[in-house]
Design an enzyme around this catalytic site. Structure first.
Site, PDB file in Angstrom:
ATOM      1  N   ARG A 160      52.229  67.031  42.577  1.00  0.00           N
ATOM      2  CA  ARG A 160      53.395  66.821  43.290  1.00  0.00           C
ATOM      3  C   ARG A 160      53.003  66.623  44.929  1.00  0.00           C
ATOM      4  O   ARG A 160      53.487  65.840  45.467  1.00  0.00           O
ATOM      5  CB  ARG A 160      54.401  67.982  43.485  1.00  0.00           C
ATOM      6  CG  ARG A 160      55.171  68.122  42.123  1.00  0.00           C
ATOM      7  CD  ARG A 160      55.994  69.360  42.201  1.00  0.00           C
ATOM      8  NE  ARG A 160      55.116  70.541  42.087  1.00  0.00           N
ATOM      9  CZ  ARG A 160      55.506  71.594  41.886  1.00  0.00           C
ATOM     10  NH1 ARG A 160      56.779  72.027  41.652  1.00  0.00           N
ATOM     11  NH2 ARG A 160      54.443  72.637  41.523  1.00  0.00           N
ATOM     12  N   LYS A 184      53.585  89.082  36.679  1.00  0.00           N
ATOM     13  CA  LYS A 184      54.505  88.242  37.279  1.00  0.00           C
ATOM     14  C   LYS A 184      56.126  88.681  36.960  1.00  0.00           C
ATOM     15  O   LYS A 184      56.228  89.027  35.480  1.00  0.00           O
ATOM     16  CB  LYS A 184      54.556  86.841  36.879  1.00  0.00           C
ATOM     17  CG  LYS A 184      53.670  85.892  37.726  1.00  0.00           C
ATOM     18  CD  LYS A 184      54.047  84.363  37.379  1.00  0.00           C
ATOM     19  CE  LYS A 184      53.310  83.337  37.902  1.00  0.00           C
ATOM     20  NZ  LYS A 184      53.362  82.085  37.630  1.00  0.00           N
TER      21      LYS A 184
HETATM   22  P1  ADP Z   1      52.621  77.329  36.994  1.00  0.00           P
HETATM   23  O1  ADP Z   1      53.191  78.933  37.069  1.00  0.00           O
HETATM   24  O2  ADP Z   1      51.393  77.218  36.017  1.00  0.00           O
HETATM   25  O3  ADP Z   1      52.486  76.694  37.974  1.00  0.00           O
HETATM   26  P2  ADP Z   1      54.983  75.670  36.501  1.00  0.00           P
HETATM   27  O4  ADP Z   1      55.998  75.782  35.051  1.00  0.00           O
HETATM   28  O5  ADP Z   1      55.521  75.903  37.858  1.00  0.00           O
HETATM   29  O6  ADP Z   1      53.698  76.680  36.013  1.00  0.00           O
HETATM   30  O7  ADP Z   1      54.256  74.333  36.378  1.00  0.00           O
HETATM   31  C1  ADP Z   1      53.482  73.853  35.354  1.00  0.00           C
HETATM   32  C2  ADP Z   1      52.927  72.616  35.606  1.00  0.00           C
HETATM   33  O8  ADP Z   1      53.992  71.669  36.001  1.00  0.00           O
HETATM   34  C3  ADP Z   1      52.194  72.559  36.816  1.00  0.00           C
HETATM   35  O9  ADP Z   1      51.115  71.620  36.466  1.00  0.00           O
HETATM   36  C4  ADP Z   1      53.028  71.830  37.998  1.00  0.00           C
HETATM   37  O10 ADP Z   1      52.208  71.005  39.018  1.00  0.00           O
HETATM   38  C5  ADP Z   1      53.899  70.887  36.989  1.00  0.00           C
HETATM   39  N1  ADP Z   1      55.006  70.462  37.752  1.00  0.00           N
HETATM   40  C6  ADP Z   1      56.004  71.319  38.073  1.00  0.00           C
HETATM   41  N2  ADP Z   1      56.808  70.560  38.761  1.00  0.00           N
HETATM   42  C7  ADP Z   1      56.630  69.392  38.734  1.00  0.00           C
HETATM   43  C8  ADP Z   1      57.306  68.314  39.293  1.00  0.00           C
HETATM   44  N3  ADP Z   1      58.471  68.120  39.848  1.00  0.00           N
HETATM   45  N4  ADP Z   1      56.793  67.100  39.174  1.00  0.00           N
HETATM   46  C9  ADP Z   1      55.585  67.152  38.494  1.00  0.00           C
HETATM   47  N5  ADP Z   1      54.823  68.320  37.960  1.00  0.00           N
HETATM   48  C10 ADP Z   1      55.262  69.361  38.178  1.00  0.00           C
END
Ligand code: ADP
Length: 151
Positions: A90, A41
């Protein structure tokens, strides 16, 4: 001890992540926010920056630890004696994706995945949207915690 891991890329941490973490705090004795390192990544923020953003937010919260890991989340769980994986949901796309991962993890290890539904106020926020806004010179201050904008 009820110990959970909240794994993710956190590139960068957003108010959506913070909402999930804060609402999960009363449910667990300890939450380890674990930044996954995936060599395939490309990240916008360095690992050090992402770590610092999160550490700054939770410097005075003894129930929260911040770590990094590579490899399978369940291996991290086994090593650290973690019984729960915390994830946020979400939308239906998150659900389909998370369902497959959680069911696979459940097959591989006795770890339960606990899902919290996003809050209405933060459901639209994602790290990828934050990165897009940033790349195009927009204001991200309503989307991320202050530790990120101070950067
Ligand atoms: P990944 O690369 O594992 O998706 P992220 O940092 O994007 O990592 O997300 C980590 C977690 O946070 C995931 O479970 C994602 O669904 C959750 N998440 C991210 N943004 C939100 C949000 N706005 N509301 C709720 N959960 C969120």
């Amino acid at each position: 001890m009820k110990r959970a891991v909240f794994p993710g890329s956190f590139d960068p941490i957003t108010l959506g992540h913070v909402d999930i973490i804060n609402r999960a705090l009363p449910l667990f004795d300890e939450i380890i926010i674990a930044i996954g390192i995936n060599s395939d990544k490309k990240y916008m923020f360095t690992l050090e920056e992402r770590l610092k953003f999160i550490k700054d937010i939770y410097a005075t919260e003894p129930k929260i630890k911040v770590e990094t890991y590579s490899g399978l989340t369940i291996d991290f769980c086994n090593k650290k004696e973690i019984g729960f994986i915390l994830r946020g949901l979400r939308n239906p796309a998150d659900f389909e994706f998370e369902k497959a991962i959680a069911q696979t993890n459940r097959k591989l290890a006795p770890v339960e995945t606990v899902f919290l539904l996003t809050s209405a106020e933060t459901s639209y926020i994602s790290s990828s949207i934050v990165r897009d806004v940033l790349r195009n010179g927009g204001d991200i201050s309503d989307l991320v915690p202050k530790s990120v904008t101070r950067n």
